[in-house]
Design a protein around this motif. Structure first.
Motif, PDB file in Angstrom:
ATOM      1  N   GLU B 811       9.322   3.962  -6.965  1.00 50.84           N
ATOM      2  CA  GLU B 811       8.514   3.963  -5.744  1.00 50.84           C
ATOM      3  C   GLU B 811       7.041   3.778  -6.080  1.00 50.84           C
ATOM      4  O   GLU B 811       6.317   3.002  -5.441  1.00 50.84           O
ATOM      5  CB  GLU B 811       8.739   5.282  -5.007  1.00 50.84           C
ATOM      6  N   VAL B 814       6.334   0.225  -6.905  1.00 53.03           N
ATOM      7  CA  VAL B 814       6.234  -0.607  -5.711  1.00 53.03           C
ATOM      8  C   VAL B 814       4.870  -0.428  -5.053  1.00 53.03           C
ATOM      9  O   VAL B 814       4.172  -1.378  -4.715  1.00 53.03           O
ATOM     10  CB  VAL B 814       7.363  -0.260  -4.715  1.00 53.03           C
ATOM     11  N   ARG B 815       4.471   0.841  -4.928  1.00 54.97           N
ATOM     12  CA  ARG B 815       3.184   1.121  -4.274  1.00 54.97           C
ATOM     13  C   ARG B 815       2.036   0.470  -5.027  1.00 54.97           C
ATOM     14  O   ARG B 815       1.144  -0.144  -4.427  1.00 54.97           O
ATOM     15  CB  ARG B 815       2.947   2.631  -4.206  1.00 54.97           C
ATOM     16  N   ALA B 817       2.200  -2.028  -7.054  1.00 55.73           N
ATOM     17  CA  ALA B 817       2.307  -3.482  -6.936  1.00 55.73           C
ATOM     18  C   ALA B 817       1.763  -3.956  -5.597  1.00 55.73           C
ATOM     19  O   ALA B 817       1.178  -5.035  -5.486  1.00 55.73           O
ATOM     20  CB  ALA B 817       3.768  -3.918  -7.089  1.00 55.73           C
ATOM     21  N   LEU B 818       1.904  -3.122  -4.566  1.00 58.57           N
ATOM     22  CA  LEU B 818       1.436  -3.501  -3.238  1.00 58.57           C
ATOM     23  C   LEU B 818      -0.039  -3.167  -3.038  1.00 58.57           C
ATOM     24  O   LEU B 818      -0.559  -3.255  -1.928  1.00 58.57           O
ATOM     25  CB  LEU B 818       2.273  -2.812  -2.166  1.00 58.57           C
ATOM     26  N   GLY B 819      -0.680  -2.657  -4.117  1.00 56.14           N
ATOM     27  CA  GLY B 819      -2.124  -2.477  -4.020  1.00 56.14           C
ATOM     28  C   GLY B 819      -2.627  -1.051  -3.932  1.00 56.14           C
ATOM     29  O   GLY B 819      -3.803  -0.838  -3.692  1.00 56.14           O
TER      30      GLY B 819
END
Lengths: 115, 904
Positions: B811, B814-815, B817-819
């Protein structure tokens, strides 16, 4: 199993124990070969015990505490493992003998009736 | 019975007589050999004989296989295999193993140590025959008796006591008990061959050992015949430990003569090893009959005095007899008893008080003990504390084991999926956790033994106790460790059995926000830990501050560079009338010793554990009485202690025995008695003796016997005007010479008078510090436990946070990677830890607040329920907790997103 000669008697399930115990009772402590030889002799060669039958049987008796094995020397001064009846073995023998007698009586009565 | 024998036979056979392969092979080979020999005997050639033997007997290989099957695998072997596997697994994770074992060891060890102390002081019955039949005889109304005894007599014991005439009459007329005995503590000085040391002596009535049911270890013990009035050269019994320590366990000691206080006594026996007397915390060295009291150099007349209360009386009830029935009979004999022993010189207005006294029996199975009262509360608190530490250790362990097992859930699921036996899995986990428990318990025994030594060392000045390891207790500890390890260790196996393998394998590392299922239990555990450690830290801070406050107390005099010289001239047999002159002579010589700036004699050394009270009244109204503390001093006592007179003068040679009674009082005394701001010249009355005292000086307040006490009203009187000089006395000596040097200087000075006089020199500061043993113990232990608890909580938080981070690695990836920024990730994780901490702190603070009220009597100079100390404990723990959770959070935040996403 497959190539066993049909003339030789199969050891009836459960009777091997009784035979071994009885042999040790009459002959005193014996090693495995002597037991096998004795049974062969008594059955006039009809009963030839395989090592694969005899020794696991002896071990089973030992595990149940009916016989006790220990290393010793034969008359010809050869090392061998001797099996002796324990007190529990003697009791078991008496019990089994009785059961066997009862069973043979029944069987005889049954078979004669049929005849 | 027979069946049982057969089974044991079988099991023993299975364990011990399992035959090895080589053994089986040999038996088969011999079988073939014998068969071949048989064939040879029948005329076959060797080669052919061997072939026939094989034919007849079947294949040896097949037979061996069949034998192996029959032999089977014993559970012992399987367990051994599990143990080996477990050891390997534990070795692979050394930090987990170390933390788990140490946690358990500290928890169990600390508990055992404190319990032993509690047991020795409070619970353990006396090591005598049927201790539950023993009872202590005391006054039914203790307060009234203490009051009366203060008015009319002297008391020389910390325990319920009778006078000798009372005891005699009671012994000869009582019917309530099967047997009774009396005893009193005293101190005797050994002769020079034994180092001229003081020894703890018991004066006992003839039936003492007999009624207690103690059998001699050597020789014989005292009997009634030994305790006859005027018993000549008294007989004496040695305690086992004294006999071992001082006489090297010499078996020829019976019949030997020992010199006590320069008087001979004949040794007749040695008591068994465990017997320490009937007082817990004061093991006796030598027991002599009561009749030896005077001949051992004690005060004359105690055996006839009706106002000297000095004997403790105990009795043994008949089997099955209740204390109630004993008490009824005691009540019945009381009147006659007190009538027969009424002192002739008794003040008339007190006679009624005396006659209305009644005796009462209270259970005495655990003997008497002054330390018990002092240590009862602290020990109970410490036991609770260690109980909480153990609880925390268990939760911590549970947490660790859970975390570790969760990490292996996948392994288990796969194993089950490929057909592994569930039972086998459980067994393996059990073995693994049992090994942890065992390791913890073994190290725990070490911890217990070590901390017991420290405890006894700390308490050593006050107590003579032995703390043998209690194996039952260790059993309980071990059981606790096992239950904890097994219960929590098996959770994953249980869970693995419910969840399908595919789910577990898939779920691991792929969950969106880390399922709440498994972590709930761990969260609860961490909150518990935080709450408990707040409580323990709070306790630690309380007692540490108490100790600091006590150290900072102004005692009202200058204790630095002041020494106490106890001078004992019992051996000289000086008549009481000559003792004052002797003491004055000794004081002169000590004052002349090199390096001595100033010296004075004193009746009660401050903080020395003894004291004297007086009841006084203003001159104007003798009925308004006030209880005050009294001390007798020589001139220059105040100067020696660095006390400045606020008004008036010090005692001097004018204030002799026959001169008018004079006194120096402190401020509190003046205020209590309603004297003037400057009371010099004013007078007051001591109604008991009818003496009128004139105040000649005023001093500031000072402590009398304890640091905790409020300012006491104290009156100093000239020693010369006090009655009953004792055969020993104390000198206060001010000197900058080091103690060891000063000690020999004073010894030399005293030896000029007589070499038989014994001297012990100690620092006044040591005496004051000794009074703080209990406080130091509490501060040390509760402080240690507080830190320990904080550490355990930190480990727990760290573990849970690491686990959460592990679960949410994907998680986080992902976070990021999303900035999401690093700070966002940290906040996310910290919120989690912060919530756990906050809940724990709140619960802990509430518990502390609730517990604070019960320790009020033990703390000093602070309000236990004040928010300050609770906040301090919370802040400390919050800091530790945040650091512990920061580390795993930072690790997660620093993880490159690609690694995090790939992470399984």
């Amino acid at each position: 199993m497959a190539n066993r000669e049909p003339s030789k008697a199969d050891v009836l399930q459960g009777t091997l124990d009784l035979m071994v115990l009885q042999t040790l009772d009459t002959m005193g402590p014996q090693h495995g070969y002597a037991i096998a030889a004795r049974l062969e002799q008594v059955s006039a060669g009809a009963l030839q015990l395989n090592m694969g039958t005899l020794y696991p049987g002896l071990m089973r008796l030992e595990q149940r505490g009916l016989v006790k094995g220990s290393w010793g020397t034969t008359e010809s001064n050869r090392k061998a493992r001797f099996y002796a009846l324990t007190a529990a073995g003697r009791r078991e023998l008496a019990k089994e003998k009785q059961a066997w007698d009862r069973m043979t009586t029944i069987m005889q009565a049954l078979l004669r009736d049929e005849a | 019975m027979r069946l049982l024998r057969e089974w044991t036979h079988r099991i023993v056979g299975m364990l011990l007589q399992r035959r090895r392969d080589a053994d089986l092979e040999e038996e088969l080979r011999i079988h073939l050999d014998l068969a071949a020999e048989d064939a040879q005997r029948r005329g076959e050639l060797l080669h052919e004989a061997q072939r026939m033997a094989r034919l007849r007997s079947g294949s040896a290989l097949q037979a061996l296989d069949a034998l192996r099957d029959q032999r089977g695998i014993s559970w012992v072997e399987e367990v051994m295999r599990d143990v080996r596997h477990g050891l390997r697994t534990l070795r692979r994770t050394p930090s987990f193993t170390t933390v788990a074992v140490i946690t358990l060891a500290l928890g169990t060890g600390a508990n055992a140590a404190i319990y032993q102390l509690l047991d020795a002081i409070r619970l353990r019955p006396l090591p005598v025959d049927s201790p539950d039949q023993l009872a202590i005889v005391q006054m039914a109304d203790m307060t009234r008796w203490v009051d009366m005894a203060r008015w009319t007599g002297r008391r020389s014991s910390a325990y319920p006591v009778l006078t000798y005439p009372l005891w005699e009459h009671f012994r000869d007329h009582q019917t309530a008990f099967q047997g009774v005995f009396a005893w009193s503590n005293t101190e005797v000085r050994l002769d020079r061959s034994l180092g001229a040391r003081p020894a703890k002596a018991l004066l006992v009535s003839g039936d003492f050992f007999n009624v207690l049911g103690v059998a001699p270890y050597l020789g014989r013990l005292l009997t009634r015949d030994d305790d006859q009035p005027s018993c000549g050269v008294p007989t004496a019994v040695l305690s086992h430990s004294f006999w071992q320590r001082e006489l090297g366990g010499d078996p020829g000691v019976i019949g030997r003569t020992l010199t006590l206080n320069a008087r001979p006594v004949e040794v007749i026996g040695v008591t068994p090893a465990g017997f320490f007397g009937v007082e817990v915390g004061r093991a006796f060295d030598i027991a002599a009959p009561i009749c030896a009291q005077a001949s051992l150099g004690g005060e004359a007349g105690w055996l006839t005095s009706r106002t000297m209360w000095w004997l403790t009386v105990m009795g043994r009830t008949a089997p099955g007899q209740s204390l109630d029935s004993v008490n009824e009979r005691l009540k019945a004999v009381s009147l006659g008893l007190f009538q027969a022993s009424l002192p002739a010189e008794f003040p008339r207005d007190r006679v009624e008080d005396y006659l209305s006294l009644t005796l009462q029996a209270v259970p005495g199975a655990t003997g008497v003990s002054a330390v018990r009262t002092r240590y009862a509360d602290p020990l109970l608190i410490l036991q609770l504390t260690t109980g909480i530490v153990l609880l925390m250790a268990c939760t911590n362990l549970a947490n660790l084991v859970l975390a570790r097992a969760s990490a292996r859930e996948r392994e288990f699921a796969v194993r089950l999926a490929v057909g592994g036996s569930w039972l086998r899995l459980v067994r393996q986990l059990m073995v693994e956790n049992a090994m942890l428990a065992l390791g913890g318990a073994i190290v725990g025994v070490g911890v217990a033994a070590f901390s017991s030594r420290i405890l006894v060392g700390q308490l050593g000045r006050e107590l003579s106790l032995t703390l043998p390891l209690d194996w039952r207790l260790l059993g309980v500890m071990l059981g606790l460790a096992f239950v904890t390890c097994l219960t929590f260790g098996l959770v994953p196996a249980w869970r693995a059995s419910r969840v399908s393998a595919a789910d577990t394998v898939k779920a691991n590392g792929r969950g969106a926000s880390g399922g709440r299922d498994g972590t709930m239990l761990r969260r609860v555990l961490v909150v518990t830990q935080v709450a408990c450690s707040v409580l323990l830290l709070f306790g630690g801070v309380l007692f540490a501050v108490t100790l600091r406050n006590l150290h900072a107390v102004d005692v009202g005099f200058e204790s630095r560079n002041v020494s106490i010289a106890r001078v004992d001239f019992t051996s000289l047999s000086v008549h009481p009338s000559a003792r004052r002159a002797l003491a004055a002579d000794l004081l002169d010589r000590i004052r002349e010793a090199p390096g001595v700036e100033s010296a004075a004699e004193v009746r009660h050394v401050p903080f020395g554990g003894t004291g004297n009270s007086a009841i006084v009244a203003p001159e104007s109204d003798p009925t308004v009485t006030t209880g005050v503390r009294l001390n007798g001093v020589t001139p220059r006592y105040l100067a020696t202690l660095g006390v400045t007179l606020l008004a008036g003068r010090d005692f001097d040679s004018r204030d002799s025995a026959g001169a008018p009674k004079v006194t120096i009082v402190n401020r509190t005394f003046a205020r209590r008695l309603g004297l003037a701001e400057n009371p010099v010249g004013q007078r007051f009355l001591r109604p008991a003796s009818g003496d009128m005292f004139e105040v000649i000086g005023l001093v500031p307040d000072s402590k009398y016997g304890a640091l905790r006490e409020d300012p006491q009203p104290i009156m100093f009187v000239p020693l010369a005007q006090m009655t009953a000089p004792r055969p020993f006395t104390d000198f206060m000596v001010r000197s900058t010479v080091p103690l060891s040097r000063l000690s020999s200087l004073i010894e030399d000075a005293v030896a000029q008078v007589s070499p038989l006089i014994a001297v012990d020199v100690g620092a006044l500061e040591t005496t004051i510090r000794d009074g703080l043993v209990r406080e130091r113990l509490m501060a040390l232990l509760s402080g240690t436990f507080g830190v320990l608890a904080a550490l355990i909580a930190a480990i727990g938080l760290y573990g849970v946070m690491s686990y959460l981070v592990l679960r949410r690695t994907n998680e986080i990836g992902v976070r990021v990677a999303l900035g999401a920024r690093r700070a966002d990730v940290l906040t996310l994780l910290f919120r989690e830890a912060g919530a756990l901490l906050a809940v724990g702190l709140a619960i802990g603070a509430a518990m502390s607040l609730a517990a604070a009220g019960s320790v009020r009597a033990l703390v000093f100079g602070l309000e236990p329920q004040s928010p300050g100390i609770i906040s301090l404990a919370c802040a400390l723990l919050a800091l530790i907790g945040l650091v512990a959770s920061y580390l795993p959070a930072r690790r997660a935040a620093n993880l490159p997103p690609l690694v995090a996403l790939r992470e399984q």
